[in-house]
Enzyme design. Structure first.
Site, PDB file in Angstrom:
ATOM      1  N   TYR A 154       2.915  -2.501   2.387  1.00  0.00           N
ATOM      2  CA  TYR A 154       2.767  -3.292   1.438  1.00  0.00           C
ATOM      3  C   TYR A 154       2.240  -2.518   0.063  1.00  0.00           C
ATOM      4  O   TYR A 154       1.234  -1.839   0.171  1.00  0.00           O
ATOM      5  CB  TYR A 154       1.877  -4.519   1.366  1.00  0.00           C
ATOM      6  CG  TYR A 154       1.826  -5.454   0.229  1.00  0.00           C
ATOM      7  CD1 TYR A 154       2.981  -5.955  -0.369  1.00  0.00           C
ATOM      8  CD2 TYR A 154       0.781  -5.408  -0.777  1.00  0.00           C
ATOM      9  CE1 TYR A 154       2.879  -6.713  -1.493  1.00  0.00           C
ATOM     10  CE2 TYR A 154       0.634  -6.008  -1.916  1.00  0.00           C
ATOM     11  CZ  TYR A 154       1.654  -6.793  -2.030  1.00  0.00           C
ATOM     12  OH  TYR A 154       1.813  -7.566  -3.478  1.00  0.00           O
ATOM     13  N   ASP A 256      -0.796   6.210  -0.797  1.00  0.00           N
ATOM     14  CA  ASP A 256      -1.368   4.758  -1.183  1.00  0.00           C
ATOM     15  C   ASP A 256      -2.635   4.822  -0.873  1.00  0.00           C
ATOM     16  O   ASP A 256      -2.907   4.166   0.166  1.00  0.00           O
ATOM     17  CB  ASP A 256      -0.312   3.818  -1.145  1.00  0.00           C
ATOM     18  CG  ASP A 256      -0.610   2.479  -1.888  1.00  0.00           C
ATOM     19  OD1 ASP A 256      -1.593   2.372  -2.339  1.00  0.00           O
ATOM     20  OD2 ASP A 256       0.280   1.577  -1.949  1.00  0.00           O
ATOM     21  N   LYS A 283      -7.982  -1.593  -6.872  1.00  0.00           N
ATOM     22  CA  LYS A 283      -9.046  -2.429  -6.168  1.00  0.00           C
ATOM     23  C   LYS A 283     -10.461  -1.803  -6.471  1.00  0.00           C
ATOM     24  O   LYS A 283     -10.984  -2.212  -7.612  1.00  0.00           O
ATOM     25  CB  LYS A 283      -9.034  -2.391  -4.676  1.00  0.00           C
ATOM     26  CG  LYS A 283      -7.448  -3.063  -4.122  1.00  0.00           C
ATOM     27  CD  LYS A 283      -7.286  -3.812  -2.732  1.00  0.00           C
ATOM     28  CE  LYS A 283      -5.650  -4.122  -2.402  1.00  0.00           C
ATOM     29  NZ  LYS A 283      -5.551  -5.548  -2.426  1.00  0.00           N
TER      30      LYS A 283
HETATM   31  N1  PLP Z   1      -0.654  -0.773  -2.528  1.00  0.00           N
HETATM   32  C1  PLP Z   1      -1.660  -1.287  -1.454  1.00  0.00           C
HETATM   33  C2  PLP Z   1      -1.639  -0.359  -0.136  1.00  0.00           C
HETATM   34  C3  PLP Z   1      -2.010  -2.471  -1.564  1.00  0.00           C
HETATM   35  O1  PLP Z   1      -2.554  -2.781  -0.318  1.00  0.00           O
HETATM   36  C4  PLP Z   1      -1.718  -3.397  -2.588  1.00  0.00           C
HETATM   37  C5  PLP Z   1      -2.338  -4.614  -2.625  1.00  0.00           C
HETATM   38  O2  PLP Z   1      -2.888  -5.338  -1.778  1.00  0.00           O
HETATM   39  C6  PLP Z   1      -0.980  -2.831  -3.574  1.00  0.00           C
HETATM   40  C7  PLP Z   1      -0.570  -1.501  -3.680  1.00  0.00           C
HETATM   41  C8  PLP Z   1      -0.866  -3.662  -4.952  1.00  0.00           C
HETATM   42  O3  PLP Z   1      -2.160  -3.942  -5.708  1.00  0.00           O
HETATM   43  P1  PLP Z   1      -2.324  -4.955  -6.371  1.00  0.00           P
HETATM   44  O4  PLP Z   1      -2.437  -6.290  -5.962  1.00  0.00           O
HETATM   45  O5  PLP Z   1      -3.611  -4.555  -7.326  1.00  0.00           O
HETATM   46  O6  PLP Z   1      -1.069  -5.053  -7.469  1.00  0.00           O
END
Ligand code: PLP
Length: 450
Positions: A154, A256, A283
């Protein structure tokens, strides 16, 4: 017995009468009763009204020990006094400006000093935006448009990463399935046709896929610990293979770290000695406020500044807003090496304690994780990729989540847990005890024998 007839569900419903009424009313105005669809679950969600330290309180006055931490964002718990003080001082100085915020440089310098692969950085408002911009930068830099992502991974809710997240083939199916299926309606056809899927920790399969398609790929995006798909650590050889193959083909490796940045001072990439081309973050870097960032090698990041055909504009009315920047810097300064060591020791205690309960009670479950995060899976395991995590029994997942909630423990619906710095060993032991008691309830009602 039907799921909703379980004593666990009935107890949840009885304890959360105000939330049930609120959910009914909210759903007449907000589709599903909430804007964050991931927080939805049966029979209805408990709505939080306030939170402080390690506890959150809902509309019915239920207080829960928060192991959810807003999907791992709240590494210092709720309303941490140091972050609040810094944020309050900033609020007095304004919440958003008409020219660039001078506060941006301090967080940029902090993160460039902290994460070795980051020479330049830009800030936006979420992980979704940071991934969107990292992919765009990779396309602009390479002149290619296809990308590869991990099955189940995700990366937020933008078009090209909302694919291949669910409905995966069984793990026993060894055949390569590179085709990405949509995770949502409303995607353009290119969101699936321009994306290939890779299996997490599958060194040989990924080697073959990248040998076949690498020259065509702008980017491979990967988490060094598969977060939402099951808190699954990467095998070092797997990340090594991705680095070698992407370097060979001039494909951008995007790490990521939206979830995993918390795991080591320099991000989890530092623990793996991985040097990606670009890193996405969010986050914890916002200190509890909306925040996202893309950082990386100076020449790749130059697409955000050099005029011409490769130029990518980085925009956003509230990007790099001074409140998030200030809260984020305060949070990261609190998260020094010793805070991370302490958090990770608590994580090890939790994983060991939960594993003991699973073993002693012969539960059809396992626990995965790393550092300050873990996930309880209702499948015997081992869980080393998203296909394994998808095999978890949905009824057990939901009932365990509600059972823990009834005992004052908040986890994510999937069983994902993240720790925060105000937590102590006593909080971890409370989670282990609640898990043990919940497992007894599941056994008493016959759910474990199905
Ligand atoms: N990338 C990863 C690995 C994530 O776990 C998340 C969200 O949980 C995102 C991107 C997207 O982040 P956001 O919820 O701040 O848009």
């Amino acid at each position: 017995m039907e799921l909703l007839d379980s004593r666990i569900v009935r107890e949840f419903t009885a304890r959360n009468g105000q939330s049930r009424l609120h959910a009914e009313r909210a759903s007449t105005r907000v589709p599903t009763g909430m804007s964050r669809a991931l927080l939805r679950h049966a029979p209805f969600a408990a709505y939080t009204v306030q939170a402080n330290g390690v506890y959150a309180t809902d509309l019915d006055g239920n207080r829960r020990l928060d192991f959810h931490g807003n999907y791992a964002a709240l590494i210092h718990g709720h309303a941490h006094p140091t972050i609040l003080a810094a944020t309050r001082a900033q609020l007095e100085k304004g919440t958003a400006y008409s020219t660039p915020a001078a506060q941006e440089l301090a967080l940029a310098e902090h993160l460039c000093g902290r994460v070795r692969s980051i020479e330049r950085i830009v800030f936006n408002n979420s992980g979704t935006e940071s991934v969107l911009m990292a992919l765009r930068a990779a396309r602009a830099y390479t002149g290619r448009h296809r990308i590869a992502k991990i099955e189940g991974g995700y990366h937020g809710f933008s078009d090209f990463v909302m694919v291949g997240g669910h409905d995966l083939p069984p793990a026993a199916d060894k055949s390569a399935r590179l085709d990405a299926r949509p995770d949502t309606a409303g995607l353009p056809p290119a969101a699936t046709s321009d994306v290939i899927l890779l299996r997490y920790n599958d060194v040989e399969g990924c080697r073959q896929a990248l040998r076949a398609h690498g020259d065509d790929l702008a980017a491979v995006i990967v988490e060094p610990m598969l977060g939402s798909a099951g808190v699954i650590p990467a095998e070092p050889e797997f990340l090594g293979l991705l680095r070698t193959e992407t370097s060979r083909t001039g494909t951008m490796l995007i790490c990521d770290e939206v979830i995993s940045l918390r795991q080591a001072y320099g991000g989890l990439q530092s623990a793996y000695e991985l040097t990606p081309d670009l890193t996405t973050m969010a986050k914890i870097i916002g200190g509890g406020f909306p925040m996202g960032a893309v950082g990386g090698r100076a020449d790749v990041m130059s697409v955000f500044e050099t005029p011409g055909a490769r130029h990518v504009a980085h925009l956003g009315t509230f990007s790099a807003n001074p409140v998030s920047l200030t809260a984020g810097l305060a949070a990261l300064e609190l998260l020094d090496e010793s805070a991370i060591t302490q958090l990770n020791a608590l994580g090890a205690r939790a994983r060991a304690g939960i594993s003991n309960v699973i073993r002693e009670k012969s539960l059809p479950a396992c626990v995965t994780g790393l550092g300050s995060m873990f996930q309880i899976h209702w499948t015997p395991g081992p869980v080393t990729e998203a296909r394994h995590a998808e095999a978890a029994v949905p009824d057990l997942k939901l009932l365990a989540f509600l059972g823990l909630s009834n005992r004052g423990i908040q986890t994510s619906m999937r069983g994902m847990c993240s720790l925060s710095t105000p937590m102590t060993e006593a909080h971890i032991d409370a989670l282990i005890d609640a898990f043990s008691a919940t497992a007894d309830d599941l056994r008493a009602e016959g759910w474990l024998d199905r």
